[in-house]
Design a protein around this motif. Structure first.
Motif, PDB file in Angstrom:
ATOM      1  N   GLY A 127       0.861  -1.149  -0.019  1.00 11.50           N
ATOM      2  CA  GLY A 127       0.046   0.039   0.115  1.00 11.50           C
ATOM      3  C   GLY A 127       0.848   1.207   0.063  1.00 11.50           C
ATOM      4  N   TYR A 128       1.979   1.094  -0.530  1.00 10.40           N
ATOM      5  CA  TYR A 128       2.951   2.423  -0.543  1.00 10.40           C
ATOM      6  C   TYR A 128       3.090   3.001  -1.887  1.00 10.40           C
ATOM      7  CZ  TYR A 128       4.760   1.422   4.315  1.00 10.40           C
ATOM      8  OH  TYR A 128       4.674   1.383   5.578  1.00 10.40           O
ATOM      9  N   TYR A 129       3.151   4.277  -2.018  1.00 11.96           N
ATOM     10  CA  TYR A 129       3.179   5.043  -3.022  1.00 11.96           C
ATOM     11  C   TYR A 129       4.705   5.667  -3.061  1.00 11.96           C
ATOM     12  CZ  TYR A 129      -1.611   4.533  -4.041  1.00 11.96           C
ATOM     13  OH  TYR A 129      -2.990   4.060  -4.184  1.00 11.96           O
ATOM     14  N   ILE A 130       5.421   5.333  -4.358  1.00 11.94           N
ATOM     15  CA  ILE A 130       6.786   5.843  -4.268  1.00 11.94           C
ATOM     16  C   ILE A 130       6.799   6.661  -5.474  1.00 11.94           C
ATOM     17  CG2 ILE A 130       9.250   5.157  -4.768  1.00 11.94           C
ATOM     18  CD1 ILE A 130       8.290   2.435  -3.240  1.00 11.94           C
ATOM     19  N   HIS A 131       7.680   7.861  -5.107  1.00 12.35           N
ATOM     20  CA  HIS A 131       7.865   8.813  -6.299  1.00 12.35           C
ATOM     21  C   HIS A 131       9.421   9.362  -5.997  1.00 12.35           C
ATOM     22  CE1 HIS A 131       3.443   9.394  -5.861  1.00 12.35           C
ATOM     23  NE2 HIS A 131       3.696   9.537  -4.513  1.00 12.35           N
ATOM     24  N   TYR A 132      10.210   9.547  -7.296  1.00 14.91           N
ATOM     25  CA  TYR A 132      11.435  10.017  -7.272  1.00 14.91           C
ATOM     26  C   TYR A 132      11.928  10.459  -8.894  1.00 14.91           C
ATOM     27  CZ  TYR A 132      12.519   5.286  -9.007  1.00 14.91           C
ATOM     28  OH  TYR A 132      12.971   4.045  -9.515  1.00 14.91           O
ATOM     29  N   TYR A 133      13.003  11.248  -9.030  1.00 10.95           N
ATOM     30  CA  TYR A 133      13.465  11.439 -10.061  1.00 10.95           C
ATOM     31  C   TYR A 133      14.703  10.336 -10.365  1.00 10.95           C
ATOM     32  CZ  TYR A 133      11.179  16.096 -10.990  1.00 10.95           C
ATOM     33  OH  TYR A 133      10.290  16.938 -11.159  1.00 10.95           O
ATOM     34  N   ARG A 142       7.466  -5.419   5.750  1.00 11.23           N
ATOM     35  CA  ARG A 142       6.587  -4.299   5.820  1.00 11.23           C
ATOM     36  C   ARG A 142       6.183  -3.954   7.035  1.00 11.23           C
ATOM     37  NH1 ARG A 142       0.978  -4.666   5.171  1.00 11.23           N
ATOM     38  NH2 ARG A 142       1.101  -6.829   5.341  1.00 11.23           N
ATOM     39  N   VAL A 143       6.033  -2.702   7.366  1.00 11.99           N
ATOM     40  CA  VAL A 143       5.581  -2.059   8.494  1.00 11.99           C
ATOM     41  C   VAL A 143       4.350  -1.382   8.552  1.00 11.99           C
ATOM     42  CG1 VAL A 143       7.845  -1.939   9.565  1.00 11.99           C
ATOM     43  CG2 VAL A 143       7.128  -0.027   8.097  1.00 11.99           C
ATOM     44  N   GLY A 144       3.748  -0.824   7.237  1.00 17.69           N
ATOM     45  CA  GLY A 144       2.352  -0.188   7.406  1.00 17.69           C
ATOM     46  C   GLY A 144       2.239   1.198   7.660  1.00 17.69           C
ATOM     47  N   THR A 145       3.080   1.951   8.570  1.00 17.55           N
ATOM     48  CA  THR A 145       3.192   3.280   8.512  1.00 17.55           C
ATOM     49  C   THR A 145       4.439   3.993   8.098  1.00 17.55           C
ATOM     50  OG1 THR A 145       3.827   3.151  10.741  1.00 17.55           O
ATOM     51  CG2 THR A 145       1.363   2.845  10.427  1.00 17.55           C
ATOM     52  N   LEU A 146       4.233   5.107   7.938  1.00 18.77           N
ATOM     53  CA  LEU A 146       5.602   6.083   7.620  1.00 18.77           C
ATOM     54  C   LEU A 146       6.533   6.011   8.588  1.00 18.77           C
ATOM     55  CD1 LEU A 146       3.971   8.892   5.459  1.00 18.77           C
ATOM     56  CD2 LEU A 146       5.021   6.777   4.583  1.00 18.77           C
ATOM     57  N   PHE A 147       5.895   6.132   9.903  1.00 20.15           N
ATOM     58  CA  PHE A 147       6.927   6.355  11.249  1.00 20.15           C
ATOM     59  C   PHE A 147       7.566   4.853  11.238  1.00 20.15           C
ATOM     60  CE2 PHE A 147       3.937   9.879  11.856  1.00 20.15           C
ATOM     61  CZ  PHE A 147       4.693  11.016  12.125  1.00 20.15           C
ATOM     62  N   GLY A 148       6.614   4.006  11.204  1.00 21.14           N
ATOM     63  CA  GLY A 148       7.457   2.730  11.472  1.00 21.14           C
ATOM     64  C   GLY A 148       8.314   2.235  10.380  1.00 21.14           C
ATOM     65  N   GLY A 182      18.981  10.729   7.841  1.00 21.50           N
ATOM     66  CA  GLY A 182      18.242  12.028   7.410  1.00 21.50           C
ATOM     67  C   GLY A 182      16.868  11.830   6.885  1.00 21.50           C
ATOM     68  N   THR A 183      15.977  10.788   7.085  1.00 18.05           N
ATOM     69  CA  THR A 183      14.760  10.550   6.769  1.00 18.05           C
ATOM     70  C   THR A 183      13.712  11.270   7.509  1.00 18.05           C
ATOM     71  OG1 THR A 183      14.393   8.522   8.395  1.00 18.05           O
ATOM     72  CG2 THR A 183      15.208   8.248   5.938  1.00 18.05           C
ATOM     73  N   GLN A 184      12.784  11.844   6.980  1.00 19.24           N
ATOM     74  CA  GLN A 184      12.002  12.790   7.565  1.00 19.24           C
ATOM     75  C   GLN A 184      10.377  12.408   7.329  1.00 19.24           C
ATOM     76  OE1 GLN A 184      13.229  16.887   6.857  1.00 19.24           O
ATOM     77  NE2 GLN A 184      14.233  16.885   8.802  1.00 19.24           N
ATOM     78  N   VAL A 185       9.484  12.730   8.189  1.00 21.18           N
ATOM     79  CA  VAL A 185       7.920  12.657   7.623  1.00 21.18           C
ATOM     80  C   VAL A 185       7.423  14.199   7.581  1.00 21.18           C
ATOM     81  CG1 VAL A 185       5.800  11.684   8.474  1.00 21.18           C
ATOM     82  CG2 VAL A 185       7.792  10.151   8.547  1.00 21.18           C
ATOM     83  N   GLN A 193       4.565   7.388   0.260  1.00 24.36           N
ATOM     84  CA  GLN A 193       3.252   7.837   0.749  1.00 24.36           C
ATOM     85  C   GLN A 193       2.655   6.358   1.167  1.00 24.36           C
ATOM     86  OE1 GLN A 193       1.990  10.317  -2.570  1.00 24.36           O
ATOM     87  NE2 GLN A 193       1.318  11.703  -0.962  1.00 24.36           N
ATOM     88  N   THR A 194       1.573   6.268   2.122  1.00 26.25           N
ATOM     89  CA  THR A 194       0.702   5.241   2.363  1.00 26.25           C
ATOM     90  C   THR A 194      -0.663   5.368   1.805  1.00 26.25           C
ATOM     91  OG1 THR A 194       0.103   6.053   4.473  1.00 26.25           O
ATOM     92  CG2 THR A 194       2.162   4.816   4.254  1.00 26.25           C
ATOM     93  N   LYS A 195      -1.344   4.294   1.509  1.00 25.34           N
ATOM     94  CA  LYS A 195      -2.731   4.287   0.790  1.00 25.34           C
ATOM     95  C   LYS A 195      -3.775   5.108   1.746  1.00 25.34           C
ATOM     96  CE  LYS A 195      -6.167   1.550  -1.112  1.00 25.34           C
ATOM     97  NZ  LYS A 195      -6.498  -0.099  -1.156  1.00 25.34           N
ATOM     98  N   GLY A 196      -3.302   4.886   3.067  1.00 27.60           N
ATOM     99  CA  GLY A 196      -4.360   5.596   4.073  1.00 27.60           C
ATOM    100  C   GLY A 196      -4.042   6.854   4.459  1.00 27.60           C
ATOM    101  N   ASN A 197      -2.909   7.260   4.134  1.00 27.56           N
ATOM    102  CA  ASN A 197      -2.565   8.694   4.434  1.00 27.56           C
ATOM    103  C   ASN A 197      -1.635   9.181   3.411  1.00 27.56           C
ATOM    104  OD1 ASN A 197      -1.890  11.152   5.751  1.00 27.56           O
ATOM    105  ND2 ASN A 197      -0.583  10.102   7.483  1.00 27.56           N
ATOM    106  N   LEU A 198      -2.490   9.891   2.618  1.00 29.96           N
ATOM    107  CA  LEU A 198      -1.627  10.719   1.496  1.00 29.96           C
ATOM    108  C   LEU A 198      -1.167  12.132   1.737  1.00 29.96           C
ATOM    109  CD1 LEU A 198      -4.067   9.451  -1.457  1.00 29.96           C
ATOM    110  CD2 LEU A 198      -1.774   8.584  -0.751  1.00 29.96           C
TER     111      LEU A 198
END
Length: 519
Positions: free
Chosen positions: A62-68, A90-96, A105-108, A127-132
């Protein structure tokens, strides 16, 4: 008819379905907050580029990935990011996901400006499916840089053979390994509305004057410019007088020179993407001092500096003096020299000013051709072209032998300037001297010289006098200006820099010279 009715029914059903879908989309769009719309519009803008990748990784994650893809390191993406996004990890949430990713250097974040800055700097957006509304930014930039090589502009026989490259991090490494102390302070800014170029302001804490540091910071923060892609553009923007032909900051490619001026209390500006570093405040005499002088005994260093100063003066004044004397002041020529000079000019149809301009422009054409052509061809053009054109001009009766020798020596003398920027100034200011020499002879040359002196007296470099320590006179600083005295006599830093720590070292006596270990 039955088939037509069935077709009409299908069309109505399709129109009703499209209307329902459109209404549903509009209701969803209306439900979005302004921040959500900004993020969606930003991603839609990025998707217009062919090198922007945006996909849903899998139904399970359920993750969406964007990058150049042109800015992201594929090894980091496939080894340290994607394995943690799908499968057993798979952990399901962005913070996880942020907690398990082995990347610093990762940030939400929710702010669209921060998201834009991250993705344009080579980060992967998740991004996650449930929280865009929230996005996890993961640094994965692919850094392309060339290896540290020999200096090309400021080459020296003795001393280090390293030169700066286009990477700001590599350049900071070259400086820090020579100054491994915590007092070396680096402050970073981003300049340019479009380029977002990283600029590092480097100085020594408690050695550099705080007023100089604040002056540089304020000038960089005040200007609003769309592009800063090289240190030379930054120098033009923050110089005290951008209309002056004289450079007010040194543009160097040598790390040892930067370290040397930092320990004196000066400031260095490192621009990402530029292999040259700006240093200041810089007085005029420093442009005629090669850093190689500090690797030689003080006798040789002083002699070479005086030779350079004489060469610059000769390069500027020789051709104008020729024009002034032959036009207005024949009586100044010695009798023994007058006969060969007249013989060399017999048959020349042009006055001295035209004759001098022809040769000066020819020299400039050869210089530009040699600089713009490939190295091997450029050397051939400079040597062969000078010999062939000079000889042909004399044989054709366009110029005299005496002027040809003077112009050649003047061009050779201009090459002794160790800083390329000042060499260009020497090339330029000869032409005003030629014009004034043609108009009023030696009086015109003197008047032009007075104009340049008056201009230099008013110039400053980051607010400091440009021709210090000559004006205002600082006798203590003359020990390392027009000439260089021994190191043990230079215990203090330049007074014009107003350093908080003026003393460089303490040397109470030299009795150690008479007390060797063997004695």
């Amino acid at each position: 008819m039955d088939g037509f009715k069935i077709h009409r029914k299908r069309e109505k059903k399709k129109q009703n379905s499209d209307q329902q879908t459109e209404q549903k989309t509009n209701s969803q769009t209306d439900a979005l907050t302004p921040e959500d719309r900004q993020l969606d519009e930003f991603l839609q803008l990025c998707k217009k580029s062919a090198d922007f990748v945006s996909f849903r990784y899998s139904e399970e994650s359920g993750y969406y990935i964007h990058y150049y893809k042109s800015m992201v390191d594929p090894d980091v993406l496939h080894r340290y990011i994607l394995p943690y996004v799908n499968g057993e990890k798979r952990v399901g949430t962005l913070f996880g996901l942020q907690c398990v990713l082995p990347i610093d250097g990762t940030q939400v974040v929710k702010d669209v400006e921060k998201i834009s800055e991250a993705v344009m700097s080579g980060a992967v957006l998740i991004q996650t499916k449930g929280n865009l509304k929230e996005v996890l930014t993961v640094p994965a930039v692919s850094i392309e840089k060339r290896a540290v090589s020999l200096p090309e502009v400021e080459y020296s026989v003795v001393g280090p053979k390293e030169a700066f490259v286009e990477s700001i991090d590599a350049n900071l490494n070259l400086v820090r390994k020579r100054l491994p102390v915590p007092e070396l302070i680096v402050q970073e800014l981003k300049v340019g509305r479009l380029t977002k170029t990283r600029v590092a302001i480097v100085y020594m804490d408690k050695i550099a004057n705080e007023e100089n540091v604040n002056t540089v910071m304020q000038r960089i923060e005040d200007f609003d410019y769309d592009k800063v892609i090289d240190s030379s553009i930054l120098a033009q923007l923050i110089s005290d007088n951008s209309s002056s032909p004289f450079p007010q900051m040194i543009d160097t490619e040598r790390p040892d020179r930067v370290v040397g001026v930092l320990t004196e209390g000066k400031i260095a500006l490192i621009v990402d993407g530029s292999p040259h570093v700006l240093t200041g405040p810089t007085p005029l005499e420093e442009f005629f001092s090669a850093f190689e002088d500090y690797y030689l005994p003080w006798h040789f260093a002083s002699a070479f500096r005086l030779i350079r100063l004489f060469a610059v003066f000769f390069s500027v004044i020789s051709t104008p003096l020729y024009v002034a004397v032959l036009t207005y002041h024949y009586e100044m020529i010695p009798q023994n020299l007058l006969s060969p000079l007249i013989a060399s000019r017999s048959g020349i149809p042009f006055p001295p000013i035209i004759e001098a301009c022809i040769l000066e422009l020819t020299i400039e054409l050869l210089r530009e051709a040699g600089a713009r052509l490939p190295t091997k061809i450029g050397q051939t053009i400079g040597i062969v072209g000078g010999i062939v054109i000079g000889t042909a001009a004399v044989q054709a009766g366009l110029t005299s032998n005496v002027l040809l020798i003077l112009v050649a020596l003047a061009a050779l003398a201009s090459f002794t300037t160790p800083v390329y920027q000042m060499g260009n100034v020497i090339r330029l200011i000869r032409f005003p001297f030629l014009l004034f020499a043609q108009l009023w002879g030696l009086v015109g040359v003197t008047f032009c010289f007075a104009l340049f002196i008056g201009h230099i007296l008013k110039l400053t470099s980051l607010g400091r006098p440009y021709i210090a320590p000559v004006y205002p006179l600082r006798l203590v600083d003359l020990k390392d200006s027009l000439f260089r005295l021994p190191n043990y006599l230079q215990k203090n830093r330049p007074t014009q820099l107003r350093s908080d720590v003026s003393k460089r070292f303490n040397l109470k006596s030299h009795k150690w010279r008479d007390h060797d270990i063997e004695d």
